[in-house]
Structures are given as structure tokens and as C-alpha cells.
Design a protein around this motif. Structure first.
Motif, PDB file in Angstrom:
ATOM      1  N   ALA A  93       4.643  -0.039   6.005  1.00  0.00           N
ATOM      2  CA  ALA A  93       3.430  -0.066   5.183  1.00  0.00           C
ATOM      3  C   ALA A  93       2.861  -1.476   5.081  1.00  0.00           C
ATOM      4  CB  ALA A  93       3.742   0.474   3.791  1.00  0.00           C
ATOM      5  N   MET A  94       3.723  -2.494   5.019  1.00  0.00           N
ATOM      6  CA  MET A  94       3.229  -3.871   4.978  1.00  0.00           C
ATOM      7  C   MET A  94       2.499  -4.219   6.272  1.00  0.00           C
ATOM      8  SD  MET A  94       6.086  -6.114   2.902  1.00  0.00           S
ATOM      9  CE  MET A  94       7.603  -5.403   3.550  1.00  0.00           C
ATOM     10  N   ILE A  95       3.058  -3.779   7.399  1.00  0.00           N
ATOM     11  CA  ILE A  95       2.384  -4.002   8.677  1.00  0.00           C
ATOM     12  C   ILE A  95       1.067  -3.234   8.716  1.00  0.00           C
ATOM     13  CG2 ILE A  95       2.552  -3.619  11.172  1.00  0.00           C
ATOM     14  CD1 ILE A  95       5.570  -4.046  10.901  1.00  0.00           C
ATOM     15  N   ALA A  96       1.078  -1.999   8.185  1.00  0.00           N
ATOM     16  CA  ALA A  96      -0.146  -1.189   8.163  1.00  0.00           C
ATOM     17  C   ALA A  96      -1.228  -1.852   7.332  1.00  0.00           C
ATOM     18  CB  ALA A  96       0.170   0.204   7.615  1.00  0.00           C
ATOM     19  N   MET A  97      -0.861  -2.391   6.161  1.00  0.00           N
ATOM     20  CA  MET A  97      -1.853  -3.055   5.320  1.00  0.00           C
ATOM     21  C   MET A  97      -2.375  -4.326   5.981  1.00  0.00           C
ATOM     22  SD  MET A  97      -2.656  -1.229   2.831  1.00  0.00           S
ATOM     23  CE  MET A  97      -3.744  -2.494   2.160  1.00  0.00           C
ATOM     24  N   ALA A  98      -1.482  -5.036   6.663  1.00  0.00           N
ATOM     25  CA  ALA A  98      -1.937  -6.229   7.394  1.00  0.00           C
ATOM     26  C   ALA A  98      -2.939  -5.837   8.473  1.00  0.00           C
ATOM     27  CB  ALA A  98      -0.742  -6.952   8.014  1.00  0.00           C
ATOM     28  N   SER A  99      -2.699  -4.703   9.131  1.00  0.00           N
ATOM     29  CA  SER A  99      -3.625  -4.229  10.160  1.00  0.00           C
ATOM     30  C   SER A  99      -4.951  -3.807   9.542  1.00  0.00           C
ATOM     31  CB  SER A  99      -3.009  -3.064  10.945  1.00  0.00           C
ATOM     32  OG  SER A  99      -2.951  -1.884  10.152  1.00  0.00           O
ATOM     33  N   MET A 100      -4.911  -3.257   8.326  1.00  0.00           N
ATOM     34  CA  MET A 100      -6.152  -2.867   7.653  1.00  0.00           C
ATOM     35  C   MET A 100      -7.013  -4.090   7.330  1.00  0.00           C
ATOM     36  SD  MET A 100      -6.415   0.420   7.375  1.00  0.00           S
ATOM     37  CE  MET A 100      -7.657   0.563   6.111  1.00  0.00           C
ATOM     38  N   PHE A 101      -6.377  -5.134   6.832  1.00  0.00           N
ATOM     39  CA  PHE A 101      -7.120  -6.360   6.539  1.00  0.00           C
ATOM     40  C   PHE A 101      -7.663  -6.980   7.825  1.00  0.00           C
ATOM     41  CE2 PHE A 101      -4.869  -6.250   2.445  1.00  0.00           C
ATOM     42  CZ  PHE A 101      -5.906  -6.590   1.590  1.00  0.00           C
ATOM     43  N   ALA A 102      -6.857  -6.952   8.885  1.00  0.00           N
ATOM     44  CA  ALA A 102      -7.319  -7.484  10.165  1.00  0.00           C
ATOM     45  C   ALA A 102      -8.500  -6.671  10.685  1.00  0.00           C
ATOM     46  CB  ALA A 102      -6.177  -7.465  11.181  1.00  0.00           C
ATOM     47  N   TYR A 103      -8.418  -5.365  10.548  1.00  0.00           N
ATOM     48  CA  TYR A 103      -9.491  -4.482  11.020  1.00  0.00           C
ATOM     49  C   TYR A 103     -10.795  -4.753  10.288  1.00  0.00           C
ATOM     50  CZ  TYR A 103     -12.115  -0.155  11.765  1.00  0.00           C
ATOM     51  OH  TYR A 103     -13.095   0.765  12.058  1.00  0.00           O
ATOM     52  N   GLU A 104     -10.709  -4.987   8.967  1.00  0.00           N
ATOM     53  CA  GLU A 104     -11.911  -5.245   8.181  1.00  0.00           C
ATOM     54  C   GLU A 104     -12.475  -6.637   8.458  1.00  0.00           C
ATOM     55  OE1 GLU A 104     -13.593  -3.236   6.352  1.00  0.00           O
ATOM     56  OE2 GLU A 104     -12.250  -1.512   6.374  1.00  0.00           O
ATOM     57  N   SER A 105     -11.602  -7.584   8.798  1.00  0.00           N
ATOM     58  CA  SER A 105     -12.033  -8.969   8.993  1.00  0.00           C
ATOM     59  C   SER A 105     -12.474  -9.264  10.419  1.00  0.00           C
ATOM     60  CB  SER A 105     -10.897  -9.931   8.602  1.00  0.00           C
ATOM     61  OG  SER A 105     -10.472  -9.700   7.284  1.00  0.00           O
ATOM     62  N   ILE A 106     -11.806  -8.629  11.385  1.00  0.00           N
ATOM     63  CA  ILE A 106     -12.083  -8.899  12.796  1.00  0.00           C
ATOM     64  C   ILE A 106     -12.362  -7.573  13.499  1.00  0.00           C
ATOM     65  CG2 ILE A 106     -11.259 -10.024  14.899  1.00  0.00           C
ATOM     66  CD1 ILE A 106      -9.182 -11.470  13.171  1.00  0.00           C
ATOM     67  N   PRO A 107     -13.600  -7.190  13.658  1.00  0.00           N
ATOM     68  CA  PRO A 107     -13.932  -5.908  14.304  1.00  0.00           C
ATOM     69  C   PRO A 107     -13.291  -5.785  15.682  1.00  0.00           C
ATOM     70  CG  PRO A 107     -15.893  -6.882  13.314  1.00  0.00           C
ATOM     71  CD  PRO A 107     -14.813  -7.918  13.221  1.00  0.00           C
ATOM     72  N   GLY A 108     -12.669  -4.630  15.932  1.00  0.00           N
ATOM     73  CA  GLY A 108     -12.041  -4.387  17.217  1.00  0.00           C
ATOM     74  C   GLY A 108     -10.621  -4.883  17.335  1.00  0.00           C
TER      75      GLY A 108
END
Length: 221
Positions: A197-212
Motif C-alpha cells: 500500500a505504501m508503494i501504491a500510494m507513492a505511485s498515486m502521488f507520482a501519477y498525479e505529479s508526473i503524467p505518464g
């Protein structure tokens, strides 16, 4: 040459990277060992040979006390931090999934509360429009946190008397009803799901900050 570097020396060498890595170091802290029996062999680190994955020896930083005495937390503190962050990440991921509209989101909302489609702004909107609820939630978190560490000793220095992650909240009494082996495996499952879940949340923040940056999210959406 690297084989001649002792764990303590490696810990000291890691200090240069500590500022950028400390926030994620808890995710690789050693798990609290379950009672060892012939039936219980899970450690939480099966994917890396059963031993904690700690290439920078961050878990041994307290041993560098001759250089920075009392500056770095003991294993008890890091274990507690990992479990808590894992639980928060699981709740956060579930919250995003439950309230997100579109894609695989469920689009659930409580009547009377603000609806904000952008989850990165939802907390700010909620705090602004529902300050009483926001304050009550913060108070609940503060009480829970204080009760969790206030009566058990200083886990930062390894002097706590409680098992990391054990808040004493077992209103169904499952830990007493289930066999010891199953309880131990449930703890390992929680630990691993929290890491995911921590990795998933990190990916969510990355997705919102860096498109693609997270291609699978583009597919799911």
C-alpha cells in the motif's frame, strides 16, 4: 574491498544519503519476530531470502552512537513506524478507491460532506468546509497516538514494553481464538500488504505529479 567494510562503518557511510532516504527507510525495517516453532517459518522477508533487505545498513545506524549518540532510532521505533505507515497507506488507498469517480472507483460519498473529484485537494476542501469534523478527527488521531506510545516506554531508544503495532485493539478477541501460527501469518500478511500500500500510494502521488509516470493508471482510467 566492500567485504571488508564492517556494518558500523557502512552505517556511518550511509549518513550522507540519510536525508533523502530516511522517509522511506521504515518500509524496510526488520519485522517483529513471531514465536519460533517448527510450524512458523514466515519472516516477512521471504522475497529477499528471509533476511531484512538493508543494503545501506540503515537498521544499524544506532550502532554508530560514538559519532552521533542518541540521534538514530532503535529497531522498535522503526518497526512501529513501518506498521503504522502501512496501515495508514492501506486506509488512504481504500479511501481513494472508494470515493474516486470514474475508472475503477466506486464513487461513494457521505451526504452533507463536500465532494472533491481531485483526491489531492480533498483534505484541504474538507478542512475548510467542515472544520469541526476535521478538528475532531485530528483529536482522535492525537489520542490514539498518545495512547499507543504514552504508557509503554521510549521505543526510540529501544526501551518500550509493547510489541510494535500492538494497540491492544482486538474487540473480537481474534488473537485469542486463532491458533498461534495463524495469528503470526496474519501479522506477516498485514506487514506485506502495508508495504504494498505504501508503494501504491507513492505511485498515486507520482501519477498525479508526473503524467505518464505510472502507465497502468492510464490503462485503468
Amino acid at each position: 574491498m566492500l567485504r571488508s567494510v564492517t556494518p558500523v562503518k557502512m552505517a556511518k557511510l550511509s549518513l550522507a544519503l540519510l536525508a533523502s532516504l530516511l522517509s522511506g527507510a521504515a518500509a524496510f525495517a526488520p519485522a517483529q519476530s513471531a514465536a519460533k516453532t517448527s510450524a512458523i517459518s514466515a519472516t516477512g522477508f521471504e522475497e529477499v531470502g528471509g533476511e531484512p533487505w538493508d543494503p545501506l545498513s540503515l537498521g544499524k545506524l544506532p550502532q554508530a552512537g560514538d559519532t552521533f549518540p542518541g540521534m538514530f532510532p532503535e529497531a522498535q521505533f522503526m518497526q512501529e513506524a513501518e506498521i503504522k505507515h502501512g496501515r495508514m497507506a492501506m486506509l488512504a488507498w481504500t479511501g481513494i478507491w472508494a470515493t474516486h469517480e470514474g475508472g475503477l472507483g466506486l464513487g461513494w460519498h457521505f451526504d452533507g460532506f463536500p465532494v472533491e473529484p481531485d483526491w489531492t485537494k480533498a483534505l484541504g476542501v474538507f478542512a475548510k468546509e467542515q472544520p469541526e469534523w476535521f478538528g475532531a478527527i485530528l483529536l482522535f488521531i492525537a489520542i490514539a497516538e498518545g495512547e499507543g506510545v504514552g504508557h509503554s516506554g521510549d521505543n526510540f531508544r529501544g526501551m518500550s514494553t509493547k510489541t510494535p503495532g500492538d494497540m491492544g485493539f482486538d474487540w473480537m478477541g481474534l488473537s485469542k481464538k486463532l491458533p498461534e501460527e495463524k495469528v503470526a501469518r496474519h501479522k506477516i500478511a498485514e506487514l506485506k500488504n502495508g508495504r504494498a500500500a505504501m508503494i501504491a500510494m507513492a505511485s498515486m502521488f507520482a501519477y498525479e505529479s508526473i503524467p505518464g509516470s505510472v502507465p497502468i493508471m492510464d490503462i485503468l482510467n
